[in-house]
Enzyme design. Structure first.
Site, mmCIF file in Angstrom:
data_model
loop_
_atom_site.group_PDB
_atom_site.id
_atom_site.type_symbol
_atom_site.label_atom_id
_atom_site.label_comp_id
_atom_site.label_asym_id
_atom_site.label_seq_id
_atom_site.Cartn_x
_atom_site.Cartn_y
_atom_site.Cartn_z
ATOM 1 C CE1 TYR A 1 -5.389 6.776 -8.111
ATOM 2 C CE2 TYR A 1 -3.392 5.439 -8.043
ATOM 3 C CZ TYR A 1 -4.166 6.464 -7.538
ATOM 4 O OH TYR A 1 -3.702 7.184 -6.475
ATOM 5 C CB SER B 1 0.080 -0.097 2.108
ATOM 6 O OG SER B 1 -0.424 0.923 1.260
ATOM 7 C CD GLU C 1 1.735 -5.525 6.695
ATOM 8 O OE1 GLU C 1 2.492 -6.364 6.181
ATOM 9 O OE2 GLU C 1 1.012 -4.754 6.029
ATOM 10 C CG LEU D 1 9.791 -1.278 -7.780
ATOM 11 C CD1 LEU D 1 11.279 -1.103 -7.981
ATOM 12 C CD2 LEU D 1 9.368 -2.701 -8.108
ATOM 13 C CD1 TRP E 1 8.365 1.984 1.728
ATOM 14 C CD2 TRP E 1 9.709 0.824 3.082
ATOM 15 N NE1 TRP E 1 7.670 1.706 2.888
ATOM 16 C CE2 TRP E 1 8.476 1.005 3.725
ATOM 17 C CE3 TRP E 1 10.722 0.131 3.744
ATOM 18 C CZ2 TRP E 1 8.211 0.509 5.008
ATOM 19 C CZ3 TRP E 1 10.469 -0.376 5.016
ATOM 20 C CH2 TRP E 1 9.223 -0.176 5.633
ATOM 21 C CE LYS F 1 6.572 6.518 -6.710
ATOM 22 N NZ LYS F 1 7.082 6.302 -5.327
ATOM 23 C CD GLU G 1 3.500 -9.162 -1.721
ATOM 24 O OE1 GLU G 1 2.876 -9.045 -0.627
ATOM 25 O OE2 GLU G 1 4.675 -8.834 -1.867
ATOM 26 C CB CYS H 1 4.355 -8.280 3.107
ATOM 27 S SG CYS H 1 5.287 -9.069 1.778
#
Length: 491
Positions: free
Chosen positions: A246, A236, A393, A156, A158, A182, A258, A294
């Site tokens: 990963y 990000s 950004e 997630l 913040w 997480k 996203e 975002c």
């Protein structure tokens, strides 16, 4: 600005239906963005804790206690969770405001209602995810069915901790998966309380696990885990690329990203008689949640013939903002989430000014005496298209204004970015509005008012803003389900 968190304050990991410390005993600090003081010490999970969480989720999934429960039964549990969220709305809103530095009014009136509505919507959709039969002729029956993917990792951001949690958990749980969350290390507290309420609502143990911790430790362990079937990540671009790596390095788990944005807001010349209305809307688009969004409308593209008048209106709208204590209902702009964010925002503005840009309002840190990280809404003009402030950004309360000559020029500037998450077009001409909406490369294009859509409309991006799927709408179920073909030959 002294703030007290409402009880209970949950700071431990949530594994298999219980709060437990990290196996190592390690913790990390949660800091109040409005004062710079410590709120709590939170369990810092590592790979061992992630292993425990994933094993718990897998056991719960394979048991069928949730995955094979009738969809209408899953709906009833999620609706009980909705009721508990409504009962605890004030405490959750207060916790979110303190933990994230967000205005309490935003938490009460937007974030918590959006969270609750998301869970309610997917609860009601749980028994409406239909399969299909195919035109197979008289000799066979072809069936297309959707099955839960298994163990989902949800990582997630913040900036909207509870709302983004609900965006992911709603469809993931409604379709029968087990989930390991997480939470964001900067804003962890409400996710832990949410998990407790979900268990109280009747979610079986192990179906929802929460592993707080640092991204490069906990998030990495979840991303690399060989028994996680899918990862849904919002955050990000840099970290999104890590999750792709990963997956490649482990079990080729499904990855949905996203990511960032640099949303253009196009204002055509036929808005000349309503510039105050347009400016009010685009100021909200740029500065809502302190610009930490975002889809923040951080690039306003204005027809050159109305540029000066529009900038005057935008500055007037911007200066109505109230920067202050997040717990004051009058505050519209709270604190940035961490000190490094404050320095990053200031650096973008200072470098632009050094390169010839003009700050029309804002541009300097405020309320330093509080110890918090406050930066006012800032309007920057005389910006070139190639400046970092116009292309990258910022994730803070800064908007740049650039002129264009005609609609074709506006579309060119709008698309001259690696991002493609959202955009807004203000125009009275239906041809111009639709031409721009169809031509701008973005996942959501709003017309005559900034919007991300609502829970019924899919949300995600083009280009570097997204990968692998969409949040919201029925389309979100595709993230969390497998599509299976069953072919029956008739003898």
């Amino acid at each position: 600005m002294t703030a007290t968190l409402p009880e209970p304050v949950r700071t431990l990991a949530f594994l298999d239906g219980a709060f437990v410390p990290a196996a190592s005993g390690a913790t990390f600090e949660s800091i109040d963005p409005a004062t710079g003081t410590k709120l709590a010490d939170i369990a810092a999970c590592d790979a061992e804790d992630v292993d425990r969480a994933v094993a718990s989720a897998r056991t719960a999934f394979e048991s069928g206690a949730w995955s094979r429960k009738h969809p209408s039964e899953r709906r009833e549990v999620l609706l009980k969770l909705v009721a508990l969220l409504e009962e605890n709305l004030e405490d959750l809103a207060l916790t979110e405001a303190i933990d994230a530095g967000k205005p309490i009014t935003d938490c009460r009136e937007f974030d918590l209602p959006d969270t609750i509505n998301s869970i309610r919507w997917y609860a009601e959709a749980a028994d409406k995810l239909f399969g299909k039969t195919t035109p197979a002729g008289d000799g066979a029956v072809g069936m297309i069915v959707h099955e839960p993917i298994g163990v989902v990792g949800a990582v997630l951001p913040w900036n909207f901790p509870l709302a983004m949690l609900a965006w992911k958990l709603g469809p993931a749980l409604a379709s029968g998966n087990s989930v390991v969350v997480k939470p964001p290390e900067l804003t962890t507290l409400t996710t832990l309380r949410f998990a407790e309420l979900a268990t109280e609502a009747g979610l079986p143990d192990g179906v929802l696990n929460v592993v707080p911790g640092l991204g490069h430790v906990t998030g990495k362990a979840l991303g690399q885990h060989g028994d996680v079937d899918a990862i849904s990540f919002t955050g990000s671009n840099e970290v999104g690329r890590e999750f792709l790596r990963y997956s490649a390095e482990s079990n080729l788990k499904k990855v949905v990203l996203e990511l960032g944005g640099k949303a253009p807001q196009i204002v055509t010349a036929d808005n000349a008689d309503r510039l105050e209305l347009v400016a009010e809307d685009l100021a909200e688009a740029a500065f809502g949640n302190m610009g930490q969004n975002c889809t923040a409308g951080s690039r306003i593209l204005v027809d050159a013939s109305i540029l000066d008048d529009f900038v005057d209106a935008l500055v007037a709208a911007t200066e109505k903002a109230v920067v202050g204590d997040p717990l004051d209902p009058a505050t519209t702009i709270g604190a940035l989430v961490e000190e490094s964010a404050l320095h990053r925002v200031a650096r973008y503005v200072d470098e632009a000014v050094a390169d010839g840009a003009t700050v029309r309002t804002g541009g300097e840190q405020v309320l330093e005496e509080t110890g918090g990280w406050f930066y006012p809404p800032t309007v920057v003009t005389d910006v070139r298209e190639d400046m970092a402030i116009a292309r990258e950004e910022i994730f803070g309360p800064v908007v740049v204004v650039l002129p264009f000559t005609d609609l074709e020029d506006a579309i060119r500037i709008a698309n001259d970015t690696p991002y493609g998450l959202a955009a807004t077009v203000w125009s009275r001409d239906i041809d111009d509005a639709l031409t721009a909406a169809r031509s701008v490369r973005a996942g959501t294009v709003a017309v005559n008012g900034y919007s991300e859509g609502d829970i019924t409309t899919p949300f995600g991006g083009y280009k570097a803003s997204g990968f692998g799927g969409r949040d919201n709408g029925l389309e979100a179920f595709a993230q969390y389900t497998e599509t299976k073909t069953i072919w029956i030959t008739l003898r």
